[in-house]
Design a protein around this motif. Structure first.
Motif, PDB file in Angstrom:
ATOM      1  N   MET A  34     -34.816  32.516  19.545  1.00  0.00           N
ATOM      2  CA  MET A  34     -34.735  32.688  20.903  1.00  0.00           C
ATOM      3  C   MET A  34     -35.799  31.907  21.810  1.00  0.00           C
ATOM      4  O   MET A  34     -36.875  31.399  21.277  1.00  0.00           O
ATOM      5  N   THR A  62     -31.114  33.190  24.759  1.00  0.00           N
ATOM      6  CA  THR A  62     -31.808  34.384  25.227  1.00  0.00           C
ATOM      7  C   THR A  62     -31.812  35.657  24.501  1.00  0.00           C
ATOM      8  O   THR A  62     -32.670  36.540  24.335  1.00  0.00           O
ATOM      9  N   TYR A  63     -31.085  35.728  23.114  1.00  0.00           N
ATOM     10  CA  TYR A  63     -30.731  36.666  22.304  1.00  0.00           C
ATOM     11  C   TYR A  63     -30.025  36.247  21.170  1.00  0.00           C
ATOM     12  O   TYR A  63     -29.197  35.277  21.168  1.00  0.00           O
ATOM     13  N   LEU A  65     -28.065  37.837  17.749  1.00  0.00           N
ATOM     14  CA  LEU A  65     -27.458  38.910  16.859  1.00  0.00           C
ATOM     15  C   LEU A  65     -27.015  38.267  15.527  1.00  0.00           C
ATOM     16  O   LEU A  65     -26.280  37.511  15.360  1.00  0.00           O
ATOM     17  N   ALA A  78     -26.730  34.500  22.717  1.00  0.00           N
ATOM     18  CA  ALA A  78     -26.641  34.891  24.176  1.00  0.00           C
ATOM     19  C   ALA A  78     -27.075  33.440  24.641  1.00  0.00           C
ATOM     20  O   ALA A  78     -28.378  32.998  24.252  1.00  0.00           O
TER      21      ALA A  78
END
Length: 87
Positions: A34, A62-63, A65, A78
């Motif tokens: 991130m 930003t993220y 997963l 993201a």
């Protein structure tokens, strides 16, 4: 913070540029974190480099997963467009 230079199929460039596509599914062979930045290089289906305005932009992760419905070793990133002074 790293800057990752990634190929992006030309058919997805408009969606990324407009902000409609705010994610990337990628093999995590670059140790994405991130806050890292992405610069895209548009390519066609044959891997030939083309031009698209998306290559003049920088995107921030930003993220991340992982391991949740994704193939092992893959991540969903993201991303958001980074404006000047917004790193």
């Amino acid at each position: 913070m790293k800057i990752h230079k990634l190929k992006l199929n030309i058919k997805f460039c408009d969606e990324v540029l407009s902000g409609a596509k705010t994610f990337e599914i990628r093999k995590n062979d670059r140790d994405f974190k991130m806050g890292d930045l992405i610069e895209f290089k548009p390519v066609d289906n044959d891997g030939e480099v083309g031009y698209h305005k998306v290559q003049n932009r920088t995107y921030k992760i930003t993220y991340i997963l992982d391991n949740w419905g994704l193939k092992e070793g893959y991540v969903a990133l993201a991303i958001r467009d980074v404006k000047e002074n917004d790193v």
